[in-house]
Motif scaffolding. Structure first.
Motif, PDB file in Angstrom:
ATOM      1  N   LEU A 142       0.830  -1.201   0.000  1.00  0.00           N
ATOM      2  CA  LEU A 142       0.000   0.000   0.000  1.00  0.00           C
ATOM      3  C   LEU A 142       0.867   1.255   0.000  1.00  0.00           C
ATOM      4  CD1 LEU A 142      -2.699   1.524   0.303  1.00  0.00           C
ATOM      5  CD2 LEU A 142      -2.567   1.078   2.773  1.00  0.00           C
ATOM      6  N   ASP A 143       1.855   1.308   0.893  1.00  0.00           N
ATOM      7  CA  ASP A 143       2.736   2.480   0.976  1.00  0.00           C
ATOM      8  C   ASP A 143       3.460   2.703  -0.347  1.00  0.00           C
ATOM      9  OD1 ASP A 143       1.994   2.926   3.543  1.00  0.00           O
ATOM     10  OD2 ASP A 143       3.837   2.169   4.467  1.00  0.00           O
ATOM     11  N   ASP A 144       3.974   1.616  -0.894  1.00  0.00           N
ATOM     12  CA  ASP A 144       4.663   1.678  -2.170  1.00  0.00           C
ATOM     13  C   ASP A 144       3.709   2.233  -3.243  1.00  0.00           C
ATOM     14  OD1 ASP A 144       6.829   1.199  -3.869  1.00  0.00           O
ATOM     15  OD2 ASP A 144       6.125  -0.806  -4.399  1.00  0.00           O
ATOM     16  N   SER A 145       2.499   1.717  -3.259  1.00  0.00           N
ATOM     17  CA  SER A 145       1.517   2.120  -4.277  1.00  0.00           C
ATOM     18  C   SER A 145       1.133   3.586  -4.133  1.00  0.00           C
ATOM     19  CB  SER A 145       0.266   1.248  -4.169  1.00  0.00           C
ATOM     20  OG  SER A 145       0.598  -0.104  -4.371  1.00  0.00           O
ATOM     21  N   LEU A 146       0.998   4.048  -2.890  1.00  0.00           N
ATOM     22  CA  LEU A 146       0.643   5.453  -2.668  1.00  0.00           C
ATOM     23  C   LEU A 146       1.715   6.375  -3.259  1.00  0.00           C
ATOM     24  CD1 LEU A 146      -0.803   5.330   0.970  1.00  0.00           C
ATOM     25  CD2 LEU A 146      -2.057   5.922  -1.119  1.00  0.00           C
ATOM     26  N   GLY A 147       2.958   5.948  -3.214  1.00  0.00           N
ATOM     27  CA  GLY A 147       4.043   6.728  -3.815  1.00  0.00           C
ATOM     28  C   GLY A 147       3.851   6.892  -5.324  1.00  0.00           C
ATOM     29  N   HIS A 188      -0.422   9.063   6.345  1.00  0.00           N
ATOM     30  CA  HIS A 188      -0.357   8.822   4.899  1.00  0.00           C
ATOM     31  C   HIS A 188      -0.697  10.091   4.125  1.00  0.00           C
ATOM     32  CE1 HIS A 188      -1.038   4.751   6.527  1.00  0.00           C
ATOM     33  NE2 HIS A 188      -0.298   4.361   5.516  1.00  0.00           N
ATOM     34  N   TRP A 189      -1.731  10.781   4.575  1.00  0.00           N
ATOM     35  CA  TRP A 189      -2.177  11.982   3.841  1.00  0.00           C
ATOM     36  C   TRP A 189      -1.102  13.062   3.840  1.00  0.00           C
ATOM     37  CZ3 TRP A 189      -5.230   9.758   1.027  1.00  0.00           C
ATOM     38  CH2 TRP A 189      -6.468   9.207   1.369  1.00  0.00           C
ATOM     39  N   VAL A 190      -0.427  13.225   4.989  1.00  0.00           N
ATOM     40  CA  VAL A 190       0.626  14.248   5.061  1.00  0.00           C
ATOM     41  C   VAL A 190       1.735  13.926   4.062  1.00  0.00           C
ATOM     42  CG1 VAL A 190       2.470  15.173   6.549  1.00  0.00           C
ATOM     43  CG2 VAL A 190       0.134  14.909   7.445  1.00  0.00           C
ATOM     44  N   LYS A 191       2.012  12.659   3.933  1.00  0.00           N
ATOM     45  CA  LYS A 191       3.084  12.230   3.035  1.00  0.00           C
ATOM     46  C   LYS A 191       2.658  12.292   1.561  1.00  0.00           C
ATOM     47  CE  LYS A 191       6.346   8.363   2.906  1.00  0.00           C
ATOM     48  NZ  LYS A 191       6.489   6.954   3.292  1.00  0.00           N
ATOM     49  N   HIS A 192       1.356  12.197   1.334  1.00  0.00           N
ATOM     50  CA  HIS A 192       0.851  12.136  -0.049  1.00  0.00           C
ATOM     51  C   HIS A 192      -0.268  13.156  -0.258  1.00  0.00           C
ATOM     52  CE1 HIS A 192       3.259   8.539  -0.436  1.00  0.00           C
ATOM     53  NE2 HIS A 192       2.633   7.994   0.589  1.00  0.00           N
ATOM     54  N   PRO A 193       0.095  14.450  -0.242  1.00  0.00           N
ATOM     55  CA  PRO A 193      -0.939  15.500  -0.300  1.00  0.00           C
ATOM     56  C   PRO A 193      -1.747  15.501  -1.601  1.00  0.00           C
ATOM     57  CG  PRO A 193       1.274  16.438  -0.532  1.00  0.00           C
ATOM     58  CD  PRO A 193       1.448  15.008  -0.120  1.00  0.00           C
ATOM     59  N   GLN A 194      -1.123  15.141  -2.717  1.00  0.00           N
ATOM     60  CA  GLN A 194      -1.875  15.114  -3.976  1.00  0.00           C
ATOM     61  C   GLN A 194      -2.922  14.009  -3.948  1.00  0.00           C
ATOM     62  OE1 GLN A 194      -1.447  17.480  -6.018  1.00  0.00           O
ATOM     63  NE2 GLN A 194       0.549  18.268  -5.363  1.00  0.00           N
ATOM     64  N   VAL A 195      -2.560  12.906  -3.345  1.00  0.00           N
ATOM     65  CA  VAL A 195      -3.524  11.800  -3.240  1.00  0.00           C
ATOM     66  C   VAL A 195      -4.692  12.230  -2.359  1.00  0.00           C
ATOM     67  CG1 VAL A 195      -3.866   9.381  -2.586  1.00  0.00           C
ATOM     68  CG2 VAL A 195      -1.673  10.097  -3.541  1.00  0.00           C
ATOM     69  N   LYS A 196      -4.383  12.929  -1.295  1.00  0.00           N
ATOM     70  CA  LYS A 196      -5.430  13.407  -0.383  1.00  0.00           C
ATOM     71  C   LYS A 196      -6.401  14.349  -1.102  1.00  0.00           C
ATOM     72  CE  LYS A 196      -7.372  14.728   3.594  1.00  0.00           C
ATOM     73  NZ  LYS A 196      -8.702  14.149   3.875  1.00  0.00           N
ATOM     74  N   ASN A 197      -5.851  15.319  -1.855  1.00  0.00           N
ATOM     75  CA  ASN A 197      -6.705  16.255  -2.609  1.00  0.00           C
ATOM     76  C   ASN A 197      -7.622  15.514  -3.578  1.00  0.00           C
ATOM     77  OD1 ASN A 197      -5.809  18.620  -1.534  1.00  0.00           O
ATOM     78  ND2 ASN A 197      -4.267  19.001  -3.122  1.00  0.00           N
ATOM     79  N   TRP A 198      -7.010  14.622  -4.302  1.00  0.00           N
ATOM     80  CA  TRP A 198      -7.736  13.826  -5.306  1.00  0.00           C
ATOM     81  C   TRP A 198      -8.815  12.973  -4.621  1.00  0.00           C
ATOM     82  CZ3 TRP A 198      -7.234   8.482  -4.967  1.00  0.00           C
ATOM     83  CH2 TRP A 198      -7.654   7.704  -6.056  1.00  0.00           C
TER      84      TRP A 198
END
Lengths: 248, 248
Positions: A142-147, A188-198
Motif C-alpha cells: 500500500l505504501d509503495d503504491s501510494l508513492g 499517509h495523507w501528510v506524506k501524499h498530499p496530492q492523493v489526499k486532494n484527489w
C-alpha cells in the motif's frame, strides 16, 4: 443483446464499487443482484459453474454473455453503451493508458488491500491469530503504491489525465476501504498530499456517497471491535497465503 | 504516429515474450531494444523516469507515446495495426473475454512464476538461502492456475475460443519458463492433459521457437547448477516479499 445488464456484486468489494460507480456516473441501466459473500454463496460450485470459476465478484450478465474482472467489465460496458469519453478513453493512446493503470492496479494497489483484509476480515473468518506478517506485507505494498499515485497525481489532476476515468474509480475504492478501516490515516495523507486532494475531490461526487455507505458502516463496526460473521475468502487470501497452514 | 514502434524487452521475461510473439505472428514492424535486467539497467531512476516508474518491461514507444503492461501494449498494438481478429477479438464480447483472461492471468498464473523465480533466480541475486516457503507458495498458485486452464481448454481448443488469441500467448510463456526450469514436469502434464496438448500445439509454431531460445538456455544453465550474475528484481519480488527482511 438486452439494453439492461445484470450486475452481481457486493458493496464491501472494492472492484464491485468501482464498476457500480461507473454505471451510476454514466446512467447505465442495470439490474442488481447482491451476492452474499458473507455466507459463501459465491464459493458454491453451482455459482462458479454458472458465473465465474474463481467465485469472485463483480460479474456482469448481458443476456447469455457473462464477463467478470472489473476492468474487463468496464471496457465492455463502454463499448456497449458508448460512455462519455473521459471514462475509458477516446483514443487508442488514452485507452492504453487507462488499461495500463488497471493492470498496474492489479499487481500493486489491489494487493495492498491485504492490509485491510488481514486487519479486519481475517479474524472474522478464522478467529484471532497472528496476522501481523500479512498485515505488514499489505501495508508495504500500500505504501509503495501510494508513492506511485502521488507521482502521477503531481503531473495530472486525475490518474490518467485531466478528466476522471475508470482508473480513478478503481484506485479510489481501494482507498475508501483503507479509510473505512483506519488503515490509511493522517500520516499517509501528510506524506501524499496530492492523493489526499484527489481523494477528497472524488469523495464529493454524489455517487461516491451512495456507493460507499455499507463499507463505511462495516469499517465502523470493526473499529468498534464488533465481529462480522463471514466465510468470505477474497482473492487476496487465495494463492498468496494458501500454503501457510495457519491461514487455511 | 510512426509506422514502426520501438519495443523494450528482455527474453527471460514471460510478458515480454508474449508481446514479442504477438508482433512476430502479426508481422508488426518493430525496432527492438534489449533492456539488461541482469545489471539493473531498468532499476535506474533515469530509466524509470523516462519509461516506466515500476522499472518493468515490456515497454512500447510510439514516437512520444510510451505504454507498459503487456496486455495494455497488446490491445494498443491491435488498435494501431488492425491485427487479424483472432488475436484481440473481433467483437466487444470477444475483446472482453480476452481482457478478462488477461486480468485473471495477473492475479493467478503470473504469480505462480514465483515458483520459477525463487527456485532459479533468487539464489543468483541474494545467494543461497531458504526460499522454500516462497517456492511452495508459487507452486500452489501455479497448481491452482493449471486447474483453471485445464477447465477452459476442455471447453475450447484455445483459452478464449477456437482460435489462438493473445490470452494463449500470455499463458503459454508462463509455462515455457516453468518447463525450462523443470518446475512443470510430467506429473503436471498427466494431471492436465488438455493443457499439455495446447502447450505442444503452440510450441510447434515457428515463432514460439524463435522467442523461446534464450529462456531454454537459461533454464538449462540453472538446472546444471550454474549461477547467472544478476541484480534483477521482478515484480514478483516487489511488494509480496518486501517485508520479509531476509529477502531484501
Amino acid at each position: 443483446m438486452s439494453s439492461t445488464v445484470r450486475f452481481l456484486h457486493h458493496p464491501t468489494s472494492q472492484p464491485c464499487r468501482a464498476v457500480q460507480q461507473l454505471m451510476l456516473e454514466t446512467n447505465t441501466p442495470f439490474d442488481e443482484q447482491i451476492i452474499n459473500l458473507m455466507d459463501g454463496e459465491n464459493e458454491q460450485q453451482s455459482f462458479k459453474d454458472k458465473y465465474n470459476p474463481t467465485g469472485q465478484v463483480p460479474i456482469l450478465c448481458d443476456d447469455g454473455f457473462v464477463v467478470w474482472e472489473s476492468s474487463a467489465i468496464a471496457f465492455y460496458l463502454n463499448e456497449k453503451f458508448n460512455f462519455p469519453e473521459n471514462w475509458l478513453g477516446v483514443s487508442a493512446q488514452q485507452r492504453a493508458t487507462i488499461q495500463q493503470y488497471c493492470h498496474w492496479h492489479t499487481s500493486f494497489l489491489r494487493r495492498g488491500a491485504g492490509a485491510f483484509f488481514y486487519t479486519h476480515f481475517a479474524e472474522c473468518i478464522w478467529g484471532k491469530q497472528d496476522y501481523s506478517k500479512e498485515i505488514a506485507k499489505g501495508r508495504a505494498i500500500l505504501d509503495d503504491s501510494l508513492g506511485y499515485l502521488e507521482n502521477w497525481l503531481s503531473k495530472n489532476i486525475y490518474l490518467c489525465g485531466d478528466q476522471i476515468s475508470f482508473a480513478d474509480l478503481q484506485a479510489y475504492h481501494e482507498l475508501v476501504s483503507h479509510v473505512a478501516g483506519a488503515i490509511v490515516n493522517e500520516t499517509h495523507w501528510v506524506k501524499h498530499p496530492q492523493v489526499k486532494n484527489w481523494f477528497d475531490t472524488i469523495s464529493e461526487r454524489p455517487h461516491s456517497k451512495t456507493v460507499n455507505g455499507m463499507i463505511m458502516q462495516v469499517g465502523a463496526m470493526r473499529l468498534a471491535g464488533d465481529l462480522i460473521p463471514m466465510t468470505r475468502k477474497t482473492s487476496l487470501a487465495k494463492g498468496t497465503e494458501i500454503t501457510l497452514e495457519n491461514y487455511r
